[in-house]
Write an enzyme that holds these catalytic residues in place. Structure first.
Site, PDB file in Angstrom:
ATOM      1  N   SER A 162       0.850  -1.194   0.000  1.00  0.00           N
ATOM      2  CA  SER A 162       0.000   0.000   0.000  1.00  0.00           C
ATOM      3  C   SER A 162       0.882   1.239   0.000  1.00  0.00           C
ATOM      4  O   SER A 162       2.050   1.196   0.420  1.00  0.00           O
ATOM      5  CB  SER A 162      -0.895  -0.001   1.249  1.00  0.00           C
ATOM      6  OG  SER A 162      -1.478   1.273   1.477  1.00  0.00           O
ATOM      7  N   TYR A 175      -3.115  -0.697   9.945  1.00  0.00           N
ATOM      8  CA  TYR A 175      -3.009  -1.006   8.518  1.00  0.00           C
ATOM      9  C   TYR A 175      -1.675  -0.528   7.961  1.00  0.00           C
ATOM     10  O   TYR A 175      -0.995  -1.254   7.218  1.00  0.00           O
ATOM     11  CB  TYR A 175      -4.175  -0.356   7.779  1.00  0.00           C
ATOM     12  CG  TYR A 175      -4.205  -0.613   6.296  1.00  0.00           C
ATOM     13  CD1 TYR A 175      -4.767  -1.785   5.795  1.00  0.00           C
ATOM     14  CD2 TYR A 175      -3.683   0.311   5.394  1.00  0.00           C
ATOM     15  CE1 TYR A 175      -4.800  -2.032   4.421  1.00  0.00           C
ATOM     16  CE2 TYR A 175      -3.718   0.078   4.031  1.00  0.00           C
ATOM     17  CZ  TYR A 175      -4.278  -1.087   3.559  1.00  0.00           C
ATOM     18  OH  TYR A 175      -4.304  -1.331   2.204  1.00  0.00           O
TER      19      TYR A 175
END
Length: 279
Positions: A162, A175
């Site tokens: 990400s 995350y």
């Protein structure tokens, strides 16, 4: 329409979290490339929908219920895949996501303001769940399927990272930490297996609208939230990604004829987001 990669014909791919927006697009394209696809999801029905679409389009796919945090289900899935297809060539670790108990309501801490969910309100269980589903699940899948991958020439592992791995996004500490760990683990694993021919790489998508982030990026009327507008303003190409934007990078990384000397890298597919300083 992407060119057909003849080297991929007959290969077998395992995709965890294969029913998600991004990974289902990958699964469908691999099916079109004559790759046999095994879609692993906790919920069989979700994976079956993707498998059915691949099969109806002339490809070959199966759906298997498996939880990346329960190794017994992964081993059972592996046995089923080997019995059906005889081998495994590609592993895509797409399982992950976020959890409300690991997200702050505000981007920055205001000691004089009452936040709906401040950093101090985050739950240990939620934080651990997010880290485990994104990172530990990828580690366990590599561990379970790795020996089968080593039996094939030109095999590869593709992890999903990400933009938050490079510079952590506000509100989502678990995350962000998990995706940073994915980048590090990708490098470590690539070195560990470099002399075997098993390549390990990752894709770091920029900002794509998915079921995991739509509550952060879209308001109740379907318009862009202030967070979404901030993202678009800092993406030089001035749009969110489309799942098909990942396909070219996917095909390049899983085809050893194209990327046989590429291992240990994480490729951003982000519309220029990471390159932009904001000025």
């Amino acid at each position: 329409m992407f060119p057909i990669h003849e080297n991929l014909k007959g290969k077998v791919a395992v995709i965890t979290g294969g029913s998600g927006v991004l990974c289902s697009a990958m699964a469908k394209e691999l099916g079109r490339q004559d790759v046999k696809v095994a879609i692993l999801n906790r919920t069989l029905e979700k994976g079956q929908k993707v498998a059915d679409e691949i099969n109806h389009s002339g490809g070959e796919a199966i759906a298997i219920a498996a939880n990346v945090l329960e190794t017994d289900t992964l081993y059972k899935a592996k046995e089923q895949i080997i019995n059906r297809y005889g081998k495994i060539d590609i592993l895509i670790n797409g399982a992950g996501g976020n959890h409300p108990d690991a997200i702050t309501s505000e981007e920055t801490y205001g000691p004089d303001e009452k936040a709906e969910k401040a950093f101090f309100d985050l739950k240990e269980e939620g934080f651990s769940k997010v880290f485990d589903s994104n990172f530990t699940g990828s580690f366990l899948a590599c561990k379970v399927f790795g020996d089968a991958l080593l039996e094939q020439s030109g095999s590869t592992i593709l992890n999903i990272s990400s933009m938050s791995a490079y510079a952590p996004m506000t509100k989502v500490p678990a995350y962000s930490a998990a995706k940073a760990a994915i980048n590090n683990f990708t490098m470590w694993l690539s070195v560990h297996f470099a002399n075997t021919g098993l390549r390990v790489n990752a894709i770091a998508p920029g900002f794509f609208l998915t079921t995991q982030n739509e509550n952060l990026l879209l308001d109740e009327n379907g318009g862009h939230t202030s967070r979404a507008k901030k993202i678009i303003n800092n993406t030089p190409m001035e749009r969110f990604g489309d799942p098909n934007d990942l396909i070219g990078t996917l095909l390049w990384l899983v085809d050893s004829d194209y990327s046989g000397f590429v291992t240990g890298v994480t490729i951003p597919v982000d519309g220029g987001f990471m390159a932009y300083s904001g000025v």
